[in-house]
Design a protein around this motif. Structure first.
Motif, PDB file in Angstrom:
ATOM      1  N   GLN A  86     -12.877 124.934  28.113  1.00 25.82           N
ATOM      2  CA  GLN A  86     -13.180 126.359  28.189  1.00 25.82           C
ATOM      3  C   GLN A  86     -14.441 126.660  27.380  1.00 25.82           C
ATOM      4  N   VAL A  87     -15.432 127.278  28.030  1.00 24.55           N
ATOM      5  CA  VAL A  87     -16.703 127.600  27.390  1.00 24.55           C
ATOM      6  C   VAL A  87     -16.847 129.113  27.294  1.00 24.55           C
ATOM      7  N   GLN A  88     -17.230 129.591  26.116  1.00 23.72           N
ATOM      8  CA  GLN A  88     -17.505 131.009  25.908  1.00 23.72           C
ATOM      9  C   GLN A  88     -18.840 131.155  25.198  1.00 23.72           C
ATOM     10  N   LEU A  89     -19.624 132.164  25.641  1.00 19.93           N
ATOM     11  CA  LEU A  89     -20.941 132.389  25.072  1.00 19.93           C
ATOM     12  C   LEU A  89     -21.238 133.879  25.049  1.00 19.93           C
ATOM     13  N   GLY A  90     -21.787 134.355  23.946  1.00 18.70           N
ATOM     14  CA  GLY A  90     -22.214 135.741  23.835  1.00 18.70           C
ATOM     15  C   GLY A  90     -23.560 135.816  23.133  1.00 18.70           C
ATOM     16  N   VAL A  91     -24.513 136.522  23.745  1.00 24.51           N
ATOM     17  CA  VAL A  91     -25.846 136.680  23.180  1.00 24.51           C
ATOM     18  C   VAL A  91     -26.211 138.155  23.261  1.00 24.51           C
ATOM     19  N   SER A  92     -26.788 138.705  22.173  1.00 19.94           N
ATOM     20  CA  SER A  92     -27.187 140.112  22.205  1.00 19.94           C
ATOM     21  C   SER A  92     -28.381 140.353  21.292  1.00 19.94           C
ATOM     22  N   ALA A  93     -29.162 141.381  21.635  1.00 21.18           N
ATOM     23  CA  ALA A  93     -30.274 141.847  20.809  1.00 21.18           C
ATOM     24  C   ALA A  93     -30.168 143.362  20.728  1.00 21.18           C
ATOM     25  N   THR A  94     -30.330 143.911  19.533  1.00 22.24           N
ATOM     26  CA  THR A  94     -30.150 145.346  19.303  1.00 22.24           C
ATOM     27  C   THR A  94     -31.332 145.912  18.537  1.00 22.24           C
ATOM     28  N   HIS A  95     -31.820 147.051  18.989  1.00 24.84           N
ATOM     29  CA  HIS A  95     -32.823 147.801  18.234  1.00 24.84           C
ATOM     30  C   HIS A  95     -32.134 148.982  17.570  1.00 24.84           C
ATOM     31  N   ASN A  96     -32.222 149.051  16.252  1.00 28.11           N
ATOM     32  CA  ASN A  96     -31.608 150.121  15.471  1.00 28.11           C
ATOM     33  C   ASN A  96     -32.706 151.037  14.925  1.00 28.11           C
ATOM     34  N   LYS A  97     -32.657 152.303  15.293  1.00 27.20           N
ATOM     35  CA  LYS A  97     -33.684 153.262  14.889  1.00 27.20           C
ATOM     36  C   LYS A  97     -33.080 154.297  13.939  1.00 27.20           C
ATOM     37  N   TYR A  98     -33.577 154.319  12.702  1.00 29.73           N
ATOM     38  CA  TYR A  98     -33.165 155.314  11.721  1.00 29.73           C
ATOM     39  C   TYR A  98     -34.006 156.579  11.934  1.00 29.73           C
ATOM     40  N   ASP A  99     -33.338 157.706  12.102  1.00 32.61           N
ATOM     41  CA  ASP A  99     -34.059 158.932  12.409  1.00 32.61           C
ATOM     42  C   ASP A  99     -34.899 159.418  11.230  1.00 32.61           C
ATOM     43  N   TYR A 100     -34.372 159.364  10.014  1.00 35.45           N
ATOM     44  CA  TYR A 100     -35.097 159.861   8.843  1.00 35.45           C
ATOM     45  C   TYR A 100     -35.715 158.717   8.045  1.00 35.45           C
ATOM     46  N   PHE A 101     -34.905 157.740   7.657  1.00 29.58           N
ATOM     47  CA  PHE A 101     -35.415 156.601   6.891  1.00 29.58           C
ATOM     48  C   PHE A 101     -35.952 155.545   7.862  1.00 29.58           C
ATOM     49  N   SER A 102     -37.071 155.878   8.504  1.00 33.68           N
ATOM     50  CA  SER A 102     -37.591 155.018   9.581  1.00 33.68           C
ATOM     51  C   SER A 102     -38.015 153.651   9.067  1.00 33.68           C
ATOM     52  N   GLN A 103     -38.266 153.527   7.761  1.00 33.57           N
ATOM     53  CA  GLN A 103     -38.680 152.237   7.215  1.00 33.57           C
ATOM     54  C   GLN A 103     -37.576 151.189   7.339  1.00 33.57           C
ATOM     55  N   TYR A 104     -36.343 151.627   7.598  1.00 26.45           N
ATOM     56  CA  TYR A 104     -35.232 150.685   7.731  1.00 26.45           C
ATOM     57  C   TYR A 104     -34.886 150.365   9.194  1.00 26.45           C
ATOM     58  N   SER A 105     -35.629 150.916  10.133  1.00 24.95           N
ATOM     59  CA  SER A 105     -35.410 150.554  11.539  1.00 24.95           C
ATOM     60  C   SER A 105     -35.601 149.051  11.701  1.00 24.95           C
ATOM     61  N   ASN A 106     -34.803 148.435  12.544  1.00 25.12           N
ATOM     62  CA  ASN A 106     -34.810 146.976  12.617  1.00 25.12           C
ATOM     63  C   ASN A 106     -34.316 146.486  13.964  1.00 25.12           C
ATOM     64  N   ASN A 107     -34.490 145.204  14.188  1.00 23.84           N
ATOM     65  CA  ASN A 107     -33.964 144.519  15.366  1.00 23.84           C
ATOM     66  C   ASN A 107     -33.009 143.434  14.899  1.00 23.84           C
ATOM     67  N   ASP A 108     -31.780 143.458  15.393  1.00 27.54           N
ATOM     68  CA  ASP A 108     -30.850 142.399  15.016  1.00 27.54           C
ATOM     69  C   ASP A 108     -30.516 141.536  16.223  1.00 27.54           C
ATOM     70  N   LYS A 109     -30.050 140.329  15.936  1.00 30.39           N
ATOM     71  CA  LYS A 109     -29.756 139.330  16.966  1.00 30.39           C
ATOM     72  C   LYS A 109     -28.407 138.706  16.660  1.00 30.39           C
ATOM     73  N   LYS A 110     -27.672 138.367  17.715  1.00 30.22           N
ATOM     74  CA  LYS A 110     -26.379 137.724  17.534  1.00 30.22           C
ATOM     75  C   LYS A 110     -26.156 136.665  18.619  1.00 30.22           C
ATOM     76  N   LEU A 111     -25.543 135.580  18.218  1.00 27.08           N
ATOM     77  CA  LEU A 111     -25.162 134.508  19.132  1.00 27.08           C
ATOM     78  C   LEU A 111     -23.778 134.028  18.752  1.00 27.08           C
ATOM     79  N   ASN A 112     -22.876 133.967  19.710  1.00 26.91           N
ATOM     80  CA  ASN A 112     -21.529 133.413  19.516  1.00 26.91           C
ATOM     81  C   ASN A 112     -21.270 132.407  20.622  1.00 26.91           C
ATOM     82  N   SER A 113     -20.872 131.209  20.267  1.00 24.45           N
ATOM     83  CA  SER A 113     -20.621 130.173  21.268  1.00 24.45           C
ATOM     84  C   SER A 113     -19.430 129.334  20.837  1.00 24.45           C
TER      85      SER A 113
END
Length: 406
Positions: A86-113
């Motif tokens: 049985q093979v399972q795989l999950g991949v995702s990329a997320t852009h997080n935008k802070y409305d006020y503290f824009s300096q903390y906006s970031n892109n996160d990545k996840k991989l599960n296998s």
């Protein structure tokens, strides 16, 4: 400054909403390839988890504590059987935008296998690799710069059936975490753990096992406090009991615990031993309602110079209720006392004897509008009361998200 190792142990409780939001459609259990998209709006009245506006002003240069984060995610899920494998795989990329503290906006990545494998009639096991790169929560180190944490875990385990109901188990796990902020390089961490044990399993899915586990933890970058160089690397040995009892199809109990010893590699100062144990139970009260309860006592090693472990005692409650085939609710409550003890490596660095009481309550509502489209709304409240000035905080939050899976 808060300890990273205790914080990582608590992440599951603090971000249970995020895990739930990523999987509430349930497509992960279906076979095949499933792309998905998700959009989320998350509000908190205290994103820094600081005591008050004065603390925020002192640490971050602003008395404002609240913000709204908009997150857009694209991901891919794969689940497929190949014979008995049985093979399972999950991949995702997320852009997080802070409305006020824009300096903390970031892109996160996840991989599960993961791969669940079977060889012949006697040998089974799992191989997995998980990786994530996410914004380091502000409460952990309270640095003002945007800091991303990379966390990777590789695991392999096997069970060899040696007789009716009996099996031998073995496993190895590698963990690595690091930060892209030079101020936090001293908390970069790697570990390698190996375990062996014996397992007994009945035809009713009851299990009883004993296992021994040894961990070699390393902090490759030394810590300098008051002019002294510290090496927080350690050895840890555990001897545990693991049991699962299913008296009825709608009721289960799980117990895992034993004796743990942890010692630093460069000194016997700060060595500790103690009991780690966790008991949990789930009861499907009806076709619509499921209740869960758990209780624990755990010793967690710290990376700080002023204390070497924290003793945590607590409990958690959960209730899941399916109002209709499309609408369900999940309510959760967590209570934990944390006693920061140990021997100070360098006297006077910061107060010993810190004691915290942490509480969190949350309510989620899931609406599966269509087979491929679902919505999640969540309310949550956190509170940490500490006897150390500046370590207490409270936070209120709300979020809403939509997820479409193809």
């Amino acid at each position: 400054m808060s300890d990273f190792k205790w914080s990582m142990a608590l992440i599951a409780g603090l971000v249970s909403y995020a895990v739930h939001a990523a999987s509430y459609v349930g497509v992960e259990q279906q076979s095949g390839l499933h792309p998905y998209a998700q959009y989320q709006v998350n509000y908190s009245n205290n994103i820094f988890d600081v005591q008050d506006a004065n603390a925020a002003q002192s640490k971050y240069g602003t008395s404002r504590m609240s913000d709204t984060v908009q997150s857009a995610t694209l991901g891919l899920l794969y689940n497929q059987s190949y014979g008995r494998q049985q093979v399972q795989l999950g991949v995702s990329a997320t852009h997080n935008k802070y409305d006020y503290f824009s300096q903390y906006s970031n892109n996160d990545k996840k991989l599960n296998s993961s791969l669940a494998w079977v060889i012949g009639s006697k040998l089974t096991g799992h191989v997995s690799y998980d990786y994530s790169q996410t914004l380091t929560p502000f409460r952990y180190f309270q640095v003002t710069e945007k800091t991303m944490t990379s966390y990777a875990t590789a695991n392999a385990d096997a069970v060899w059936s040696i007789a009716n109901h009996w099996g031998l188990t073995a496993g190895v796990t590698s963990v690595r975490s690091d930060y892209n902020n030079a101020q936090l390089n001293q908390y970069d961490y790697t570990s390698l753990a190996a375990s062996v044990g014996v397992l007994y399993k009945t035809v009713q899915d009851n299990e009883f096992g004993l296992y021994a586990k040894s961990t070699n933890g390393s902090y490759p970058n030394t810590t300098v406090v008051n002019g002294a160089t510290l090496d927080n690397s350690y050895y840890q040995d555990e001897y545990n009991l693991k049991a699962r009892w299913v008296p009825k199809s709608d009721l289960s109990f799980d117990l895992e615990g034993g004796w743990q010893t942890r010692r630093r590699k460069d000194t016997d100062v700060g060595k500790y031993s103690g009991l780690n144990a966790r008991l949990s139970s789930y009861w499907k009260a009806s076709g619509k309602s499921t209740l869960g309860v758990s209780a624990w006592q755990t010793f967690s090693g710290l990376t700080e110079a002023d204390a070497n472990f924290a003793l945590s005692k607590g409990y958690a409650l959960s209730w899941r209720y399916a109002l209709t085939s499309k609408v369900s609710f999940l309510s959760q409550y967590r209570y934990e006392n944390r006693n920061y003890n140990g021997v100070s490596i360098i006297s006077g660095v910061s107060p010993l004897g810190r004691k915290d009481t942490y509480k969190k309550a949350s309510v989620d509502m899931t609406y599966n509008a269509y087979q491929k489209l679902a919505f999640l709304m969540s309310l949550r409240k956190e509170n940490n009361a500490s006897n150390i000035n500046g370590s207490s905080y409270s936070a209120l939050g709300a979020s809403i998200s939509a997820k479409y899976t193809y």
